[in-house]
Motif scaffolding. Structure first.
Motif, PDB file in Angstrom:
ATOM      1  N   LEU A 426       0.829  -1.200   0.000  1.00  0.00           N
ATOM      2  CA  LEU A 426       0.000   0.000   0.000  1.00  0.00           C
ATOM      3  C   LEU A 426       0.865   1.253   0.000  1.00  0.00           C
ATOM      4  O   LEU A 426       0.650   2.178  -0.809  1.00  0.00           O
ATOM      5  CB  LEU A 426      -0.914  -0.009   1.225  1.00  0.00           C
ATOM      6  CG  LEU A 426      -1.628   1.307   1.525  1.00  0.00           C
ATOM      7  CD1 LEU A 426      -2.820   1.495   0.589  1.00  0.00           C
ATOM      8  CD2 LEU A 426      -2.073   1.373   2.988  1.00  0.00           C
ATOM      9  N   MET A 427       1.854   1.321   0.904  1.00  0.00           N
ATOM     10  CA  MET A 427       2.695   2.508   0.988  1.00  0.00           C
ATOM     11  C   MET A 427       3.502   2.706  -0.283  1.00  0.00           C
ATOM     12  O   MET A 427       3.710   3.839  -0.727  1.00  0.00           O
ATOM     13  CB  MET A 427       3.610   2.403   2.206  1.00  0.00           C
ATOM     14  CG  MET A 427       2.857   2.488   3.525  1.00  0.00           C
ATOM     15  SD  MET A 427       3.954   2.622   4.948  1.00  0.00           S
ATOM     16  CE  MET A 427       4.707   1.004   4.926  1.00  0.00           C
ATOM     17  N   ILE A 430       1.139   4.233  -2.827  1.00  0.00           N
ATOM     18  CA  ILE A 430       0.859   5.646  -2.545  1.00  0.00           C
ATOM     19  C   ILE A 430       2.006   6.528  -2.994  1.00  0.00           C
ATOM     20  O   ILE A 430       1.818   7.516  -3.734  1.00  0.00           O
ATOM     21  CB  ILE A 430       0.587   5.833  -1.038  1.00  0.00           C
ATOM     22  CG1 ILE A 430      -0.741   5.191  -0.643  1.00  0.00           C
ATOM     23  CG2 ILE A 430       0.582   7.324  -0.681  1.00  0.00           C
ATOM     24  CD1 ILE A 430      -1.012   5.228   0.855  1.00  0.00           C
ATOM     25  N   TYR A 608      -1.312  -2.824  -3.873  1.00  0.00           N
ATOM     26  CA  TYR A 608      -0.484  -1.828  -4.559  1.00  0.00           C
ATOM     27  C   TYR A 608      -1.368  -0.838  -5.314  1.00  0.00           C
ATOM     28  O   TYR A 608      -1.155   0.385  -5.273  1.00  0.00           O
ATOM     29  CB  TYR A 608       0.470  -2.540  -5.512  1.00  0.00           C
ATOM     30  CG  TYR A 608       1.768  -1.812  -5.775  1.00  0.00           C
ATOM     31  CD1 TYR A 608       2.965  -2.256  -5.240  1.00  0.00           C
ATOM     32  CD2 TYR A 608       1.797  -0.672  -6.573  1.00  0.00           C
ATOM     33  CE1 TYR A 608       4.156  -1.605  -5.480  1.00  0.00           C
ATOM     34  CE2 TYR A 608       2.983  -0.014  -6.825  1.00  0.00           C
ATOM     35  CZ  TYR A 608       4.161  -0.478  -6.275  1.00  0.00           C
ATOM     36  OH  TYR A 608       5.338   0.190  -6.533  1.00  0.00           O
ATOM     37  N   GLY A 611      -3.202   1.435  -3.086  1.00  0.00           N
ATOM     38  CA  GLY A 611      -2.311   2.533  -2.751  1.00  0.00           C
ATOM     39  C   GLY A 611      -2.237   3.570  -3.853  1.00  0.00           C
ATOM     40  O   GLY A 611      -2.130   4.771  -3.577  1.00  0.00           O
ATOM     41  N   TYR A 614      -5.175   5.886  -3.378  1.00  0.00           N
ATOM     42  CA  TYR A 614      -4.946   6.856  -2.305  1.00  0.00           C
ATOM     43  C   TYR A 614      -3.909   7.893  -2.723  1.00  0.00           C
ATOM     44  O   TYR A 614      -4.040   9.092  -2.407  1.00  0.00           O
ATOM     45  CB  TYR A 614      -4.489   6.141  -1.030  1.00  0.00           C
ATOM     46  CG  TYR A 614      -5.629   5.566  -0.229  1.00  0.00           C
ATOM     47  CD1 TYR A 614      -6.454   6.389   0.530  1.00  0.00           C
ATOM     48  CD2 TYR A 614      -5.886   4.203  -0.217  1.00  0.00           C
ATOM     49  CE1 TYR A 614      -7.499   5.866   1.273  1.00  0.00           C
ATOM     50  CE2 TYR A 614      -6.924   3.665   0.527  1.00  0.00           C
ATOM     51  CZ  TYR A 614      -7.739   4.500   1.265  1.00  0.00           C
ATOM     52  OH  TYR A 614      -8.781   3.986   2.000  1.00  0.00           O
ATOM     53  N   ALA A 685      -5.670  -3.256   2.819  1.00  0.00           N
ATOM     54  CA  ALA A 685      -4.946  -2.089   2.313  1.00  0.00           C
ATOM     55  C   ALA A 685      -5.840  -0.851   2.325  1.00  0.00           C
ATOM     56  O   ALA A 685      -5.388   0.256   2.659  1.00  0.00           O
ATOM     57  CB  ALA A 685      -4.430  -2.365   0.909  1.00  0.00           C
ATOM     58  N   GLY A 689      -5.036   2.402   4.347  1.00  0.00           N
ATOM     59  CA  GLY A 689      -4.974   3.619   3.537  1.00  0.00           C
ATOM     60  C   GLY A 689      -5.817   4.744   4.116  1.00  0.00           C
ATOM     61  O   GLY A 689      -5.438   5.923   4.041  1.00  0.00           O
TER      62      GLY A 689
END
Length: 836
Positions: A426-427, A430, A608, A611, A614, A685, A689
């Motif tokens: 996720l990160m 982003i 992914y 992310g 977001y 996620a 998020g």
């Protein structure tokens, strides 16, 4: 026949654990039961074997010796008496047979036997090495029915034994023994095995035995199992992970049994293996592996160790020279050299890199997603904690109690630690999205060469240094009963290191059995499969994000379609292949879920791409601040949905993810498995998020205060190198233990704190020696001809504009990394530079 002998010995060990000597509380119910079983087994054994006992009559000789011990006044409760009793009852499973060994070993075994006959006299004279020999053996004690069937003995006590020359002729105790068995007077030296040779050997006056203690660890397996290679513990390093607890449903715990012995250094592993197996010939159990060690055996400097030491010294010299040069160039008369060729050397300066690494930006800016620092560190801590539960399971005294621990719903936090990997996905999504869209907004073009080159330069140097240290120096720091488990890992590091550097380990691992026996040990950094998955998604992301920039409306539709497909693919595979929906405690010999779903980029793209959504929202809101204004009911709904979704994903599978002995754990309903396997990770996620989004827009409250605290910033910058080094450190620590420990939650937390401490310093060294210098060298070598604006050159990372949240300034060594779970590792992402 042999099975009766084995059970007699095993019952004797149980009796000793219940009643430490024959005279202590003989009326105890449990003691009487076990004692009765021993007597029954012994009588049956004598009836079936006749007077001869074992082939050489040694069992009856040893029982005669007990009577002699009583006549000599040796108390069974004394240290000498206990040593003799232990030796008499179990030596057949702890020492090689004298007819199956080489002459030197046979000579030293005779010295041990005669020393036992003279033990009282030797102890009076201060010679206690025979007592230490038996005392160092692993002897079964309490908690056998709870799985405490691995007795490691005392490793260093065995290795410290050294037997000088002694002469045992003329002993009155030996004379009494010979009188108690007239047949001994006719035995010639060396004609027969076992105790028949002791008297003649002692009278021969030719004892020149000189040996050191050799520690050996034996593991058992059912008869159908093939023997592992001697000198190498059975299985791979992954065998130290969470065992298949379903084995405890069997009434036979012998398959889990392992014990240590101490024998002369002149005897070989093969001789011990053959001797013990001969005693267990008809028992249904056999020795699975034997691993023997002598003192300082691991400190031998071969070519790999020498090369590793030389390279490590060179790296340290480079760091010291660069640091001294940096301090000298602060002097006014030398400062002009900073802009010359020495600027490349200064990239290795410890003072500059440490300053950047531990810099705390206490300012608050809407242009910085500061909560990511706390999320990174908490996620890597979660990873290490879950790994520690797995790595130490086979070193538990109470392995039989582990299934009970899995029944708790809250234990799903440990069992489902795999979702930490989705947090890092996720990160990455982003920050890569924000970085790429911000770059396109500024310059309007995309350079694939710099985009991919930047990532390779960021990922590979720390990985190369870690591989080098593990392949060359890891054996020097490992010592203990379980150190043999390191050998498969060491071979993988020395022969298969190239796999990790291809960044395709996740695609190679399923095919290792087809590549030949030399590759079946796996790779050195097998947990870097996550780096590979993230890199493969990183390569794919421009195909998703470029349409989002150039054709926003169509790009959003395209991103939505790709997100749905990324959830649909794992759902289809789970349904068609009938695999698990996630990693469960059940035994999965084929590893079908791991190889078909868990490590495949097309099945892990969901978090992914969530992310990416977001990142797109945050990027858009930076140009339209009104989007970041939410009503109270919207904030409340967001938090309720996020918390509810996260708990549902994390705890919802508790009814299907535990070990229940002997009952069967219910299987996932197929429809639920498809739904969970396809969408659970994307839902997780989305929940995390929301935390990032709410904290960034000012709706996080105390959560934002905690996650955005500056104290997390140094740890966040070390996340990538912590990910690289944590699993090897946990392996090294787990194979270096000398005693088993009680398995409990508080013990695992304590162990995890120690692992984090060690990992931090290992990660710090790897970062200072490779990651930080390469990062700064990249900036020097790829610097644009035109100078950057003063504001961008002077600002720290945390205060940079949102359009480039992960860019480092000229001296920054910050590591932007993502990390996942064990078989999950982490991944490092980096933004595009302004000059791309």
């Amino acid at each position: 026949m042999q099975w009766r002998k084995f059970m007699l010995i095993f019952l004797w060990l149980l009796y000793v654990s219940e009643c430490r000597d024959f005279h202590s509380d003989p009326t105890s119910d449990s003691a009487q039961v076990i004692r009765g079983q021993i007597k029954s087994s012994r009588d049956e054994l004598r009836r079936s074997e006749g007077v001869g006992g074992y082939e050489d009559g040694s069992l009856l000789e040893l029982h005669r010796m007990k009577n002699v011990l009583e006549e000599e006044g040796i108390e069974r409760t004394s240290q000498v008496g206990q040593t003799l009793l232990h030796f008499i009852n179990v030596f057949q499973l702890y020492l090689p047979r004298s007819d199956l060994v080489n002459p030197q070993c046979q000579r030293d075994l005779r010295a041990i036997y005669v020393a036992m006959l003279h033990l009282k006299d030797l102890a009076k004279n201060g010679t206690i090495w025979p007592i230490k020999l038996v005392d160092s053996w692993g002897k079964f004690s309490d908690g056998v029915l709870e799985g405490n069937v691995k007795e490691l003995g005392f490793f260093h006590e065995c290795l410290d034994i050294h037997h000088p020359q002694h002469n045992y002729a003329g002993s009155s105790l030996l004379h009494r023994l010979r009188q108690s068995n007239p047949r001994r007077g006719t035995i010639e030296n060396g004609e027969t095995e076992g105790w028949k040779t002791y008297g003649a050997a002692a009278e021969s006056n030719d004892y020149d035995a000189n040996f050191e203690g050799q520690y050996c660890l034996l593991t058992y397996a059912p008869k159908s199992s093939e023997r592992a290679s001697t000198g190498d513990m059975k299985g791979s390093p992954h065998g130290l992970g969470m065992p298949s607890l379903s084995i405890l449903s069997s009434p036979d715990l012998l398959a889990l049994m392992a014990y240590a012995t101490c024998m002369p250094s002149t005897c070989t592993t093969d001789e011990l293996w053959a001797s013990v197996n001969s005693e267990l010939a008809e028992s249904g159990v056999q020795v699975a592996s034997v691993d023997c060690q002598t003192k300082n055996q691991h400190l031998v400097l071969n070519t790999p160790e020498t090369v590793g030491i030389v390279l490590l010294v060179l790296v340290c010299i480079l760091l010291v020279v660069a640091t001294l040069c940096d301090q000298i160039l602060y002097l006014p008369r030398w400062s002009h050299h900073r802009n010359g060729p020495l600027k490349y050397l200064l990239t290795f300066s410890l003072t500059q890199n440490l300053t950047k690494l531990f810099h705390l930006d206490t300012g608050k800016s809407n242009q910085v997603i500061s909560s990511i620092h706390g999320i990174r560190f908490l996620s890597i801590t979660w990873v290490i904690l879950c790994h520690q539960y797995g790595f130490s399971a086979n070193a538990a005294q109470n392995i039989g109690e582990l299934p009970k621990m899995t029944l708790s719903t809250l234990f799903q936090i440990i069992l489902n630690g795999t979702f930490s990997v989705d947090t890092f996905f996720l990160m990455s999504g982003i920050l890569v999205t924000i970085s790429l869209l911000s770059h396109l907004t500024r310059v309007g073009r995309f350079s694939p060469l710099i985009y991919y080159l930047h990532r390779i330069l960021r990922l590979l140097p720390p990985m190369v240094l870690t591989l080098m240290l593990l392949a060359t120096l890891s054996e020097l720091v490992v010592s203990g009963p379980l150190s043999g488990y390191l050998q498969p890992f060491l071979r993988a590091c020395r022969h298969n290191w190239w796999m990790d550097l291809t960044l395709t380990t996740n695609l190679i691992l399923p095919h290792l059995p087809d590549m030949g026996p030399q590759y079946q040990g796996g790779t050195c950094l097998g947990h870097t499969w996550y780096v590979d998955v993230d890199t493969q998604l990183f390569i794919f992301m421009p195909l998703v994000l470029l349409p989002l920039y150039f054709y926003p409306r169509k790009g959003r539709v395209w991103l939505g379609v790709m997100t749905f497909i990324s959830c649909l693919i794992p759902a289809i595979i789970v349904g068609v292949e009938h695999t698990w929906p996630t990693i469960l405690l059940k035994n999965d010999p084929s590893a079908s879920y791991m190889y078909k779903v868990y490590m495949m980029p097309w099945c892990r793209a969901g978090p992914y791409l969530v992310g990416a959504w977001y990142g797109y929202i945050i990027h858009t809101a930076s140009h339209k601040p009104s989007l970041a204004t939410l009503k109270p009911w919207q904030v409340l709904c967001g938090w309720v949905l996020a918390v509810g979704a996260a708990l549902s994903v994390l705890l919802g599978i508790a009814p299907y993810n535990y070990v229940n002995v002997p009952d069967t754990v219910p299987d996932f309903p197929r429809a639920l498995a498809i739904l969970y396997g396809g969408f659970a990770r994307a839902v997780w996620a989305a929940a995390v998020g929301w935390v990032v989004l709410a904290c960034h827009w000012g709706y996080g409250g105390p959560v934002d205060w905690f996650l955005s605290h500056p104290i997390w910033q140094p740890f966040s910058r070390l996340t990538y190198t912590m990910y690289l080094t944590s699993v090897p450190i946990q392996l090294v620590v787990s194979v270096s233990i000398v005693r088993l420990s009680y398995y409990s939650h508080i013990v695992k937390v304590q162990e995890t704190c120690g692992i984090i401490f060690l990992t931090f310093f290992a990660a710090l060294f790897v970062s200072l020696a490779s990651e930080a210098p390469v990062l700064r060298l990249e900036k020097l070598l790829l610097r644009p001809t035109a100078p950057l604006p003063v504001r961008e050159e002077s600002e720290s990372e945390e205060s940079r504009p949102l359009h480039d949240p992960t860019q480092d300034d000229d001296d920054d060594n910050t590591s932007h990394s993502s990390q996942g779970e064990a078989s999950s590792g982490g991944v490092k992402y980096q933004s595009l530079r302004n000059e791309v």
